[in-house]
Design a protein around this motif. Structure first.
Motif, PDB file in Angstrom:
ATOM      1  N   ARG A  10       0.872  -1.190   0.118  1.00  0.00           N
ATOM      2  CA  ARG A  10       0.148  -0.210  -0.100  1.00  0.00           C
ATOM      3  C   ARG A  10       0.733   1.127  -0.157  1.00  0.00           C
ATOM      4  N   ASP A  11       1.911   1.232   0.617  1.00  0.00           N
ATOM      5  CA  ASP A  11       2.998   2.349   0.758  1.00  0.00           C
ATOM      6  C   ASP A  11       3.604   2.603  -0.824  1.00  0.00           C
ATOM      7  N   ARG A  12       3.918   1.504  -1.282  1.00  0.00           N
ATOM      8  CA  ARG A  12       4.218   1.803  -2.720  1.00  0.00           C
ATOM      9  C   ARG A  12       3.502   2.349  -3.421  1.00  0.00           C
ATOM     10  N   ALA A  13       2.105   1.884  -3.393  1.00  0.00           N
ATOM     11  CA  ALA A  13       1.067   2.182  -4.381  1.00  0.00           C
ATOM     12  C   ALA A  13       0.640   3.991  -4.033  1.00  0.00           C
ATOM     13  N   SER A  14       0.582   4.177  -2.856  1.00  0.00           N
ATOM     14  CA  SER A  14       0.366   5.542  -2.304  1.00  0.00           C
ATOM     15  C   SER A  14       1.646   6.396  -3.019  1.00  0.00           C
ATOM     16  N   ARG A  15       2.954   5.958  -2.885  1.00  0.00           N
ATOM     17  CA  ARG A  15       4.067   6.944  -3.232  1.00  0.00           C
ATOM     18  C   ARG A  15       3.709   6.920  -4.881  1.00  0.00           C
ATOM     19  N   GLU A  16       3.555   5.764  -5.354  1.00  0.00           N
ATOM     20  CA  GLU A  16       3.378   6.151  -7.026  1.00  0.00           C
ATOM     21  C   GLU A  16       2.358   7.032  -7.407  1.00  0.00           C
ATOM     22  N   VAL A  17       1.142   7.036  -6.561  1.00  0.00           N
ATOM     23  CA  VAL A  17       0.066   7.839  -6.970  1.00  0.00           C
ATOM     24  C   VAL A  17       0.567   9.380  -6.906  1.00  0.00           C
ATOM     25  N   VAL A  18       1.193   9.668  -5.620  1.00  0.00           N
ATOM     26  CA  VAL A  18       1.853  10.939  -5.476  1.00  0.00           C
ATOM     27  C   VAL A  18       2.932  11.428  -6.560  1.00  0.00           C
ATOM     28  N   LEU A  19       3.637  10.569  -6.735  1.00  0.00           N
ATOM     29  CA  LEU A  19       5.002  11.024  -7.908  1.00  0.00           C
ATOM     30  C   LEU A  19       4.129  11.089  -9.067  1.00  0.00           C
ATOM     31  N   GLY A  20       3.256  10.387  -9.398  1.00  0.00           N
ATOM     32  CA  GLY A  20       2.328  10.573 -10.703  1.00  0.00           C
ATOM     33  C   GLY A  20       1.737  12.056 -10.776  1.00  0.00           C
ATOM     34  N   ARG A  21       1.189  12.425  -9.733  1.00  0.00           N
ATOM     35  CA  ARG A  21       0.736  13.628  -9.879  1.00  0.00           C
ATOM     36  C   ARG A  21       1.555  14.780  -9.998  1.00  0.00           C
ATOM     37  N   VAL A  22       2.788  14.513  -9.172  1.00  0.00           N
ATOM     38  CA  VAL A  22       3.848  15.422  -9.198  1.00  0.00           C
ATOM     39  C   VAL A  22       4.340  15.641 -10.841  1.00  0.00           C
ATOM     40  N   ARG A  23       4.614  14.431 -11.492  1.00  0.00           N
ATOM     41  CA  ARG A  23       4.931  14.430 -12.891  1.00  0.00           C
ATOM     42  C   ARG A  23       4.167  15.170 -13.911  1.00  0.00           C
ATOM     43  N   ALA A  24       2.676  14.729 -13.340  1.00  0.00           N
ATOM     44  CA  ALA A  24       1.721  15.359 -14.273  1.00  0.00           C
ATOM     45  C   ALA A  24       1.863  16.864 -14.078  1.00  0.00           C
TER      46      ALA A  24
END
Length: 207
Positions: free
Chosen positions: A10-24
């Motif tokens: 869950r931590d990895r999934a949450s991190r990827e969501v946050v990083l995805g929003r930053v990249r966008a």
């Protein structure tokens, strides 16, 4: 064990969501222009008069002397106990000078003054740089005595900080000195001698 794996997933999934929003958010951001580096070029002519003005403004005392006058000038201004680095020219040493051959800190602190050479000086900022060469010695000998005499050749004076950096070896122990040691308290009352000598005398060679 399964709970730990689930938490990590869950931590990895949450991190990827946050990083995805930053990249966008950064996808359409403008590319910053390159930072200009030519605004303070090295190689300009140095001004001895500017250096002297800056040093005096910092409450240092400047003496224009010949090499033959260095020892007598120091003798006339300092007490009997003057520490010198082991590599300082003998012609500059006042009578009775004590070479720093590994002196203890309390012996250094008890000295009336220290006499050293310098590596380079910056006219624009009134800064003298020591690099621990044999004619400048250990950093401690320029921090503990109350008075620092520093011999400076005109050829060692450069215009600005980039010129000084170009001459210095960053692997050496560099000490940048802009006037006597001073600091201010919260009410801006100036206090001298807190982190080093209270008095700085620059012996600018005339020859």
């Amino acid at each position: 064990m399964s709970d730990s794996r689930d938490t990590a997933s869950r931590d990895r999934a949450s991190r990827e969501v946050v990083l995805g929003r930053v990249r966008a958010a950064l996808r359409d951001a403008p590319v910053p222009p390159p930072v200009p580096r030519e605004y303070r070029p090295a190689g300009r002519d140095a001004s001895l008069e500017m250096l002297i003005d800056r040093l005096v403004d910092y409450k240092a005392v400047v003496h224009r002397v010949s090499e033959e006058e260095v020892a007598s000038t120091v003798t006339g201004l300092a007490g009997e106990s003057v520490i010198v680095p082991t590599g300082l020219p003998h012609a500059w040493r006042p009578a009775g000078a004590v070479p720093d051959d590994g002196l203890a800190p309390d012996r250094i602190a008890a000295a009336d003054a220290v006499l050293t050479a310098a590596a380079v000086a910056v006219a624009e900022t009134g800064t003298i740089v020591l690099d621990g060469s044999p004619d400048q010695g250990r950093r401690i000998i320029t921090l503990l005595p109350d008075v620092h005499f520093c011999v400076l050749r005109p050829s060692q004076v450069v215009a600005a900080v980039p010129d000084a950096v170009a001459r210095l070896d960053p692997r050496r122990p560099l000490t940048w000195i802009s006037g006597p040691s001073a600091t201010s308290d919260i009410e801006l009352n100036r206090v001298e001698g807190v982190h080093g000598p209270r008095h700085l005398h620059v012996l600018l060679l005339t020859g």
